[in-house]
Structure formats: structure tokens, C-alpha cells
Design a protein around this motif. Structure first.
Motif, PDB file in Angstrom:
ATOM      1  N   SER A 176      10.247   1.704   2.708  1.00 55.39           N
ATOM      2  CA  SER A 176      11.109   2.239   1.865  1.00 55.39           C
ATOM      3  C   SER A 176      12.172   1.480   1.509  1.00 55.39           C
ATOM      4  CB  SER A 176      11.656   3.169   2.415  1.00 55.39           C
ATOM      5  OG  SER A 176      11.723   3.082   2.481  1.00 55.39           O
ATOM      6  N   SER A 177      12.876   1.915   0.928  1.00 56.04           N
ATOM      7  CA  SER A 177      13.753   1.424   0.144  1.00 56.04           C
ATOM      8  C   SER A 177      13.177   0.583  -0.565  1.00 56.04           C
ATOM      9  CB  SER A 177      14.720   0.782   0.655  1.00 56.04           C
ATOM     10  OG  SER A 177      14.966   0.051   0.355  1.00 56.04           O
ATOM     11  N   PRO A 178      12.757   0.557   0.130  1.00 57.04           N
ATOM     12  CA  PRO A 178      12.162  -0.201  -0.359  1.00 57.04           C
ATOM     13  C   PRO A 178      12.428  -0.197  -1.442  1.00 57.04           C
ATOM     14  CG  PRO A 178      11.669   0.662   0.347  1.00 57.04           C
ATOM     15  CD  PRO A 178      12.473   0.853   0.692  1.00 57.04           C
ATOM     16  N   ALA A 179      13.290   0.043  -1.625  1.00 54.93           N
ATOM     17  CA  ALA A 179      13.790  -0.188  -2.832  1.00 54.93           C
ATOM     18  C   ALA A 179      12.831  -0.844  -3.608  1.00 54.93           C
ATOM     19  CB  ALA A 179      14.927  -0.932  -2.732  1.00 54.93           C
ATOM     20  N   ALA A 239      10.049  -6.780  -2.998  1.00 57.82           N
ATOM     21  CA  ALA A 239       8.693  -6.829  -2.484  1.00 57.82           C
ATOM     22  C   ALA A 239       7.770  -5.985  -3.338  1.00 57.82           C
ATOM     23  CB  ALA A 239       8.668  -6.336  -1.044  1.00 57.82           C
ATOM     24  N   ARG A 240       6.566  -6.436  -3.418  1.00 61.24           N
ATOM     25  CA  ARG A 240       5.546  -5.684  -4.137  1.00 61.24           C
ATOM     26  C   ARG A 240       4.337  -5.516  -3.237  1.00 61.24           C
ATOM     27  NH1 ARG A 240       5.242  -7.955 -10.312  1.00 61.24           N
ATOM     28  NH2 ARG A 240       7.316  -7.329 -10.962  1.00 61.24           N
ATOM     29  N   VAL A 241       3.680  -4.448  -3.460  1.00 63.74           N
ATOM     30  CA  VAL A 241       2.458  -4.181  -2.714  1.00 63.74           C
ATOM     31  C   VAL A 241       1.351  -3.916  -3.709  1.00 63.74           C
ATOM     32  CG1 VAL A 241       1.358  -2.754  -0.993  1.00 63.74           C
ATOM     33  CG2 VAL A 241       3.795  -3.227  -0.830  1.00 63.74           C
ATOM     34  N   SER A 242       0.345  -4.717  -3.603  1.00 58.93           N
ATOM     35  CA  SER A 242      -0.768  -4.610  -4.532  1.00 58.93           C
ATOM     36  C   SER A 242      -1.999  -4.117  -3.796  1.00 58.93           C
ATOM     37  CB  SER A 242      -1.050  -5.964  -5.185  1.00 58.93           C
ATOM     38  OG  SER A 242      -2.092  -5.836  -6.130  1.00 58.93           O
ATOM     39  N   VAL A 243      -2.684  -3.198  -4.401  1.00 59.00           N
ATOM     40  CA  VAL A 243      -3.888  -2.636  -3.808  1.00 59.00           C
ATOM     41  C   VAL A 243      -5.063  -2.934  -4.721  1.00 59.00           C
ATOM     42  CG1 VAL A 243      -5.034  -0.536  -3.049  1.00 59.00           C
ATOM     43  CG2 VAL A 243      -2.577  -0.822  -2.688  1.00 59.00           C
ATOM     44  N   ARG A 244      -6.014  -3.605  -4.180  1.00 64.14           N
ATOM     45  CA  ARG A 244      -7.245  -3.887  -4.925  1.00 64.14           C
ATOM     46  C   ARG A 244      -8.331  -2.968  -4.401  1.00 64.14           C
ATOM     47  NH1 ARG A 244      -8.142  -9.133  -6.956  1.00 64.14           N
ATOM     48  NH2 ARG A 244     -10.184  -9.044  -5.987  1.00 64.14           N
ATOM     49  N   ALA A 245      -8.883  -2.211  -5.291  1.00 62.98           N
ATOM     50  CA  ALA A 245      -9.930  -1.284  -4.885  1.00 62.98           C
ATOM     51  C   ALA A 245     -10.952  -1.161  -5.994  1.00 62.98           C
ATOM     52  CB  ALA A 245      -9.326   0.085  -4.562  1.00 62.98           C
ATOM     53  N   ILE A 246     -12.162  -0.927  -5.578  1.00 65.60           N
ATOM     54  CA  ILE A 246     -13.220  -0.723  -6.557  1.00 65.60           C
ATOM     55  C   ILE A 246     -13.124   0.707  -7.067  1.00 65.60           C
ATOM     56  CG2 ILE A 246     -15.708  -0.625  -6.889  1.00 65.60           C
ATOM     57  CD1 ILE A 246     -15.996  -2.774  -4.769  1.00 65.60           C
ATOM     58  N   SER A 247     -12.938   0.831  -8.340  1.00 67.51           N
ATOM     59  CA  SER A 247     -12.765   2.158  -8.915  1.00 67.51           C
ATOM     60  C   SER A 247     -13.174   2.134 -10.377  1.00 67.51           C
ATOM     61  CB  SER A 247     -11.309   2.612  -8.776  1.00 67.51           C
ATOM     62  OG  SER A 247     -11.127   3.852  -9.425  1.00 67.51           O
ATOM     63  N   CYS A 284      13.785   8.145 -10.095  1.00 64.28           N
ATOM     64  CA  CYS A 284      12.946   7.511  -9.070  1.00 64.28           C
ATOM     65  C   CYS A 284      12.628   6.084  -9.509  1.00 64.28           C
ATOM     66  CB  CYS A 284      11.656   8.295  -8.859  1.00 64.28           C
ATOM     67  SG  CYS A 284      10.574   7.549  -7.608  1.00 64.28           S
ATOM     68  N   PRO A 285      12.896   5.118  -8.670  1.00 63.30           N
ATOM     69  CA  PRO A 285      12.727   3.721  -9.075  1.00 63.30           C
ATOM     70  C   PRO A 285      11.302   3.218  -8.998  1.00 63.30           C
ATOM     71  CG  PRO A 285      13.531   3.805  -6.854  1.00 63.30           C
ATOM     72  CD  PRO A 285      13.416   5.250  -7.314  1.00 63.30           C
ATOM     73  N   VAL A 286      10.422   4.028  -8.492  1.00 68.42           N
ATOM     74  CA  VAL A 286       9.072   3.534  -8.232  1.00 68.42           C
ATOM     75  C   VAL A 286       8.309   3.351  -9.538  1.00 68.42           C
ATOM     76  CG1 VAL A 286       6.871   4.058  -7.146  1.00 68.42           C
ATOM     77  CG2 VAL A 286       8.996   4.590  -5.979  1.00 68.42           C
ATOM     78  N   ARG A 287       7.701   2.222  -9.633  1.00 66.09           N
ATOM     79  CA  ARG A 287       6.832   1.929 -10.774  1.00 66.09           C
ATOM     80  C   ARG A 287       5.568   1.294 -10.255  1.00 66.09           C
ATOM     81  NH1 ARG A 287      11.214  -0.243 -15.187  1.00 66.09           N
ATOM     82  NH2 ARG A 287      12.681   1.432 -14.837  1.00 66.09           N
ATOM     83  N   TYR A 304       2.420  -1.601  -6.720  1.00 60.47           N
ATOM     84  CA  TYR A 304       3.539  -0.677  -6.571  1.00 60.47           C
ATOM     85  C   TYR A 304       4.836  -1.446  -6.382  1.00 60.47           C
ATOM     86  CZ  TYR A 304       0.037   2.943  -5.907  1.00 60.47           C
ATOM     87  OH  TYR A 304      -1.012   3.805  -6.075  1.00 60.47           O
ATOM     88  N   GLU A 305       5.864  -0.856  -6.890  1.00 59.80           N
ATOM     89  CA  GLU A 305       7.185  -1.476  -6.791  1.00 59.80           C
ATOM     90  C   GLU A 305       8.215  -0.395  -6.479  1.00 59.80           C
ATOM     91  OE1 GLU A 305       8.289  -3.681 -10.225  1.00 59.80           O
ATOM     92  OE2 GLU A 305      10.409  -3.320  -9.909  1.00 59.80           O
ATOM     93  N   ALA A 306       9.037  -0.691  -5.537  1.00 54.24           N
ATOM     94  CA  ALA A 306      10.120   0.202  -5.147  1.00 54.24           C
ATOM     95  C   ALA A 306       9.608   1.373  -4.323  1.00 54.24           C
ATOM     96  CB  ALA A 306      10.896   0.702  -6.359  1.00 54.24           C
TER      97      ALA A 306
END
Length: 486
Positions: A176-179, A239-247, A284-287, A304-306
Motif C-alpha cells: 500500500s500506499s503504495p501509493a 513502484a508498479r506491479v505487472s501481472v501477465r496472465a493468459i486471458s 482513488c489514485p489507483v490506475r 497496476y499503479e498506486a
DNA sequence: CGCGTTTGACCAGCGC
DNA sequence: GCGCTGGTCAAACGCG
């Protein structure tokens, strides 16, 4: 008209904000009707003195009766001077002092409980670690992992220096906060420094109700903790978190409500990149960015960001915890510099490293990628020392099974916390989205019981000693979770 | 009519 | 300084 969401312009709720708001609210509550229940979601401290609240408020009510007061405080003042000059005021002051003392005592109890909790975690970790090492030895004897040694994540890389539960509420994973847990589609952000990390410094925050609760650490900690918290806050925003998934679906359901606010053609990818903003709460800052992989259209890359600054439904909370924890791991320092650090070697090369290499520009923010496309057992985490001195990494590899760790107990405790946090994170991701089930289930198995993989620097390691009771599974020589920073 | 999406324009950062 | 690129804005548009 919607303005830009600059970090500074967002109404982030910091821990201090929470406390201040709660405190002021509680004061008003005392003056008003004495119902302190409103602030329970924020601070349980209000629950400590329910009778006291009533006593104070009732006093205000008593003195206000029939006085046609403009405010309760005025009523108290006039009553005190006209009827009970000093006695009631003295009683109130005494009562206040008593409450303060009781508050200090209760806080001390919380601290003690926290210490006991950490101690127990440390003991638990030692047991699990022993079992994991024994398991690794057995697997090595059986010829596993090319006969390599069995590096284990340095404890300090797994550990958050902060206590697991310092606040008033149960804590869960979050970066979190992650801002800004910013995530980036790796396929479009090449040339970034890439590492594979076994969790480092998983921030343990509360319940997902407030993703910015990471900042709440400072609410009861000392100034040092506040400073660390601020530093962490700044880092997580990048920080960014990227999720790669087959969809096959255009966008993975993660439990949140999103509004698309833009779409662009990204360089090096024929598929457009869509930009979404969380609409579950104003401000909400999440994008997140959604884009299909250029090489494999079946792979959906969600970045995902934030972090959400509002309560989340269970499914969304699970996903938020996943990304937050991943971002926290990334930002804790388990990164590899492309120019200063050891370049990724074949021992832990990324399945999409070539894609990244085609890009000329480095991503502007640290990025962690959770690759869920690598089959039934896709994840192994490899920690690498940060390219910079880090309090979380002092160079103690735990790779020697026959060599007891020189780490202090506290670090053991912290590693245990991080390990458990990571497992919880992955489990949360599974719960949040059926699309991730297969891959993440394998991830959990890998994290918990897989034989470690050696990295080219001999320091990195796989997570070991995870959660007891989860099944073990063989480990594929393929990486699924990667961390890229710049 | 309200809400979400689309899409061209705009801005900032970065490299040359 | 200029161009490229990523990211965002906001008016136009579509849908229920």
C-alpha cells in the motif's frame, strides 16, 4: 473537469491524517453525544475507554441542560464558573489523566504482545527453515537443480523491519500506499533492469481497508519509523506491479470498478494500451494499464499503479494485496542493476527477456512482473542483493544448509513475516480471480516447497520455509516472477 | 439523461 | 531545440 492526478494533489490519507482525523473526531464525539463508535474503523483506541467517553459526554449533557448553549464547551465553562467552580473541572482533569495513563498502559501491552508475536514467529520460522533445508538437501541428493547449491533468500531481504502488527487493527498484506505500486507491461518497457526476487520487505499492513495504511506505521512508532515510512511511501508511489496472465477477456476481473480514461498505441506493440482509473472511491489514485503481449496475444498484461485509499470488496482486496506486496518486495531493494549489478544469467533468465531487450527506454518506475503464463509451476523467486547498501540486506546468504544462519533472531522473525506475507499474497490472488488459479496455485507450491535455484551471484535464493501444510511441488527452471527496476 | 467509452489533443520527460 | 513516447485530459459519442 478532471484534473491530473499528481501524487501531491491527491487526497491521500496518511497515517498521521488518520490519527488526526480520528482524534479530532473523537473529541467532537465527546462533545456531542459521546458515541465514539464512528471512529472504530480507524482507531480502536476509542474502544479502550467507552465508559470514560460516556462519563465525559454525560457531564457535558448534564451541565448543558437548560442553559440554551451555543456550544457544549461554552456550557461547560459557564457551568464550571457558576455552579461548580473547580471541583468538577478537577474531576475531569483527574479523569483525563487517568485515561492517559490507562492509554499508555494499554499501548505498552500492545507492544508486549507484538514482541511476543514476533518471537513466536521467529521460532516458527526456524522450524520451517529447518524443514526446508532438510528438504533441499534431500532433493540435491536426488540430483535436483543441476547439482547447484541451495541458496536461500537472505533473511533481511524477506523481512520488513517493522513489527507485524503495531496498530489497532489486524494487519494483512499490502504494499500500500503504495501509493504507487506501479506496474508496467514488460513487453513495452524493455531494457529495464530485471531481477527475479524472492520477496523482500513485504510491508504488512491492515486489512486492505486502507491501502495507505502502510503509513500508519508511524502512528505509534518512533521518529525513525516515521522516516522509514516516508521513504517507503515515496518509493512505493513509484513502484508498479505487472501481472501477465493468459486471458481471452479484454480485462481481467480483479474485483474493483474501473473507468477507462484513455487508450494509446504503445511503441513496439500492435495492440493498444488501455488506461483505467479506479472509480470505487473519489480520488482513488489507483490506475491500471491493460495491454496484450505483442508476442502472444493471448497474454494479457495488466499493470497496476498506486494503492486504493478506500475499503475494498474481498476479491479486490485480495488482488490489491497481491500487487501491493509485490511492489513492496520490489521496492525493498531486491533489484539488479543492468549497469551496475550482475546481469541476468541463464540460470534465471526471463521468459520474455528478449522482449524487454528490444525496448530502448527504461521504465520510469521500478516494476515487478508477476508472470502467470508459464505453466503449472511457473514461479520461482530469486532474490538478489540490491545494488545499494540496504538495511534489509547485509550480505548474509542463507544458502549453506549445514551452516546455521548468523542472522539475529529479529531478522529471522522478519523473514518469516515476509515469507508468510508472500504466501498470503499469492493465495489472495488466487481467491480474487479464477483466471489466476492454476498458475498461482503452482506459485504457492513453488514458494513453499520448491528446491531453490541458484543465481549467478550465489547470493540470491528462492524462498524457503514458507507456510507449513502447503504441498510441495517440483520447480521448473523457468522464471515466472520477475522484478525489473530502473 | 446519466454514465462509460472513444479518440484526438495536450503535456511532460527524455534522448539526440 | 526538436522529436519521440508515455500518460492524461476532455469533448464527442454510444448505450441502457
Amino acid at each position: 473537469m478532471e484534473k491530473k492526478h499528481s501524487p501531491s494533489g491527491l487526497p491521500f490519507l496518511h497515517s498521521d491524517d488518520f490519527l488526526r482525523r480520528s482524534a479530532s473526531k473523537s473529541i467532537r464525539t465527546l462533545d456531542d453525544d459521546g458515541s465514539g463508535d464512528h471512529v472504530k474503523p480507524h482507531i480502536k483506541e476509542m474502544d479502550l475507554f467507552p465508559t470514560n467517553n460516556r462519563s465525559l459526554s454525560s457531564s457535558s449533557f448534564d451541565v448543558n441542560n437548560g442553559l440554551n448553549l451555543l456550544s457544549s464547551t461554552q456550557g461547560v465553562s459557564r457551568t464550571s464558573t457558576e455552579k461548580k467552580p473547580n471541583t468538577e473541572m478537577s474531576v475531569l482533569k483527574f479523569e483525563l489523566e487517568r485515561l492517559h495513563e490507562e492509554n499508555r498502559r494499554l499501548r505498552s501491552m500492545v507492544d508486549q504482545i507484538t514482541r511476543n508475536y514476533n518471537e513466536l514467529l521467529g521460532q516458527l520460522f526456524m522450524v520451517v527453515q529447518t524443514q526446508a533445508l532438510a528438504n533441499n538437501n534431500q532433493q540435491l541428493k536426488d540430483g535436483g537443480v543441476n547439482g547447484m547449491s541451495t541458496p536461500i533468500v537472505p533473511v533481511q531481504q524477506l523481512v520488513d523491519p517493522r513489527p507485524p502488527s503495531y496498530g489497532y487493527k489486524r494487519r494483512e498484506l499490502s504494499a500500500s500506499s503504495p501509493a504507487n505500486n506501479r506496474m508496467e507491461a514488460v513487453s513495452t518497457e524493455g531494457d529495464s533492469r530485471t531481477v527475479q526476487v524472492q520477496g523482500k520487505r513485504l510491508s504488512v499492513v491492515e486489512d486492505g481497508i486502507d491501502e495507505k495504511s502502510d503509513q500508519r506505521w508511524g502512528s505509534m512508532a518512533d521518529d525513525q519509523s516515521k522516516n522509514e515510512e516516508q521513504v517507503s511511501e515515496v518509493a512505493l508511489r513509484k513502484a508498479r506491479v505487472s501481472v501477465r496472465a493468459i486471458s481471452e477477456v479484454p480485462m481481467i476481473s480483479d474485483g474493483c470498478q474501473w473507468r477507462k480514461y484513455g487508450q494509446k498505441m504503445a511503441k513496439g506493440n500492435p495492440c493498444p494500451r488501455a488506461y483505467y482509473r479506479c472509480t470505487m472511491a473519489v480520488g482513488c489514485p489507483v490506475r491500471k494499464q491493460v495491454q496484450r503481449c505483442a508476442e502472444d496475444k493471448s497474454i494479457l498484461i495488466t499493470t497496476y499503479e498506486a494503492t486504493h485509499n478506500h475499503p475494498l470488496p474481498p476479491a479486490a482486496t485480495a488482488m490489491a494485496k497481491t500487487t501491493s506486496a509485490a511492489a513492496a518486495m520490489l521496492l525493498s531493494g531486491s533489484t539488479t542493476s543492468k549497469d551496475g549489478g550482475v546481469p541476468p544469467s541463464s540460470s534465471y533468465s526471463l521468459p520474455y527477456a528478449s522482449t524487454m531487450a528490444t525496448q530502448s527506454a527504461s521504465p520510469p518506475f521500478p516494476t515487478i512482473t508477476l508472470d502467470l503464463t508459464q505453466g503449472p509451476n511457473p514461479v520461482h523467486y530469486i532474490a538478489r542483493p540490491p545494488p545499494f547498501p540496504s538495511p534489509l540486506h547485509d550480505g548474509y546468504p542463507m544458502s549453506a544448509p549445514d551452516k546455521p544462519s548468523p542472522l539475529p533472531e529479529m531478522q529471522m522473525v522478519q523473514q518469516q513475516q515476509r515469507t508468510a506475507s508472500m504466501v498470503e499474497t499469492v493465495k489472495a490472488a488466487i481467491a480474487s480471480n479464477p483466471n489466476f488459479t492454476a498458475a498461482l496455485a503452482a506459485a504457492i507450491s513453488t514458494i513453499v516447497g520448491a528446491p531453490p535455484t541458484q543465481t549467478n551471484d550465489g547470493i540470491s535464493a528462492t524462498i524457503n520455509g514458507g507456510v507449513p501444510g502447503l504441498p510441495e511441488s517440483p520447480q521448473l527452471p523457468q522464471s515466472c516472477t520477475t522484478f525489473s527496476t530502473n
